[in-house]
Design an enzyme around this catalytic site. Structure first.
Site, PDB file in Angstrom:
ATOM      1  CG  ASP A 254     -22.598   9.820 -15.276  1.00 54.88           C
ATOM      2  OD1 ASP A 254     -21.627   9.413 -14.599  1.00 54.88           O
ATOM      3  OD2 ASP A 254     -23.080   9.163 -16.226  1.00 54.88           O
TER       4      ASP A 254
ATOM      5  CB  CYS B  32      -0.902   0.033   1.232  1.00 54.74           C
ATOM      6  SG  CYS B  32      -2.027  -1.346   1.356  1.00 54.74           S
TER       7      CYS B  32
END
Length: 222
Positions: free
Chosen positions: A138, A45
């Protein structure tokens, strides 16, 4: 649980390293890239968030807001951010150029189908898998990739996919295998020949095939 392509992405509220956010309002009119991470202070990570930080300007050019998620606290996120910046050679920088969501109760990870049951932490809880979500302006899901906890992501590939998504959202083309921005595109199969010649004035190259079907139509990137 989980979310499918075309679904409206949840308008979740969360605590982050930049304060509390409501996702849709935070995103605004931008595209979004949400990446989940198994835990703070973990090796793979750290390399991934470092790469995201290094590529921040490339995502910004494309109007993409980045955000990360990990199942630890905001306090841990701030501490971990210093390690990440040190790893990429920016030890004087305190904050990363994107927020990190705190998901200590794993509620968001469960809602979005991010858990990897094969990988568990020291308490026996499943780790968050390496999910990649690209959300359009959107607020619908445009891309979903799920990597296991043991495999780091390729952010050059994620950037390439975003280039394709943004191009094909406004032009009637598809992008072929291994396409990169500026490369040859493909005319959609449902566009008739006469319409295609008007849409793509740079020309269309149609490949002759044993089937005699004229479906492999290439055109310079519009």
């Amino acid at each position: 649980m989980g979310i499918n392509l075309g679904d409206t992405f949840p308008n979740f509220e969360a605590d982050t390293t930049v304060g509390k956010i409501r996702f849709h309002e935070w995103l605004g009119d931008s595209w979004g890239l949400l990446c989940s991470h198994p835990a703070d202070y973990t090796p793979v990570c750290t390399t991934e968030l470092g790469r995201m930080a290094k590529m921040a300007s490339e995502f910004e050019k494309r109007n993409v807001k980045m955000i990360a998620l990990s199942v630890d606290s905001v306090k841990d996120h701030h501490g971990w951010s210093k390690d990440i910046n040190h790893y990429i050679g920016e030890p004087q920088v305190q904050n990363l150029p994107f927020p990190i969501i705190a998901d200590e109760k794993r509620e968001l990870a469960v809602q979005l189908g991010m858990l990897d049951p094969a990988e568990k932490n020291s308490q026996g809880l499943p780790l968050t898998a390496r999910a990649v979500f690209v959300i359009g302006p959107d607020k619908t899901l445009k891309l979903s990739i799920l990597y296991p906890a043991t495999t780091g992501r390729n952010f050059d590939e994620i950037l390439r996919v975003i280039d394709s998504l943004q191009l094909t959202a406004c032009k009637k083309v598809a992008t072929p295998v291994n396409w990169k921005a500026g490369g040859e595109c493909m005319v959609l199969p449902n566009i008739p020949e006469d319409e295609a010649s008007k849409l793509f004035p740079k020309g269309i190259r149609t490949m002759d095939l044993p089937s005699t079907k004229a479906y492999l139509r290439f055109t310079p990137q519009p």
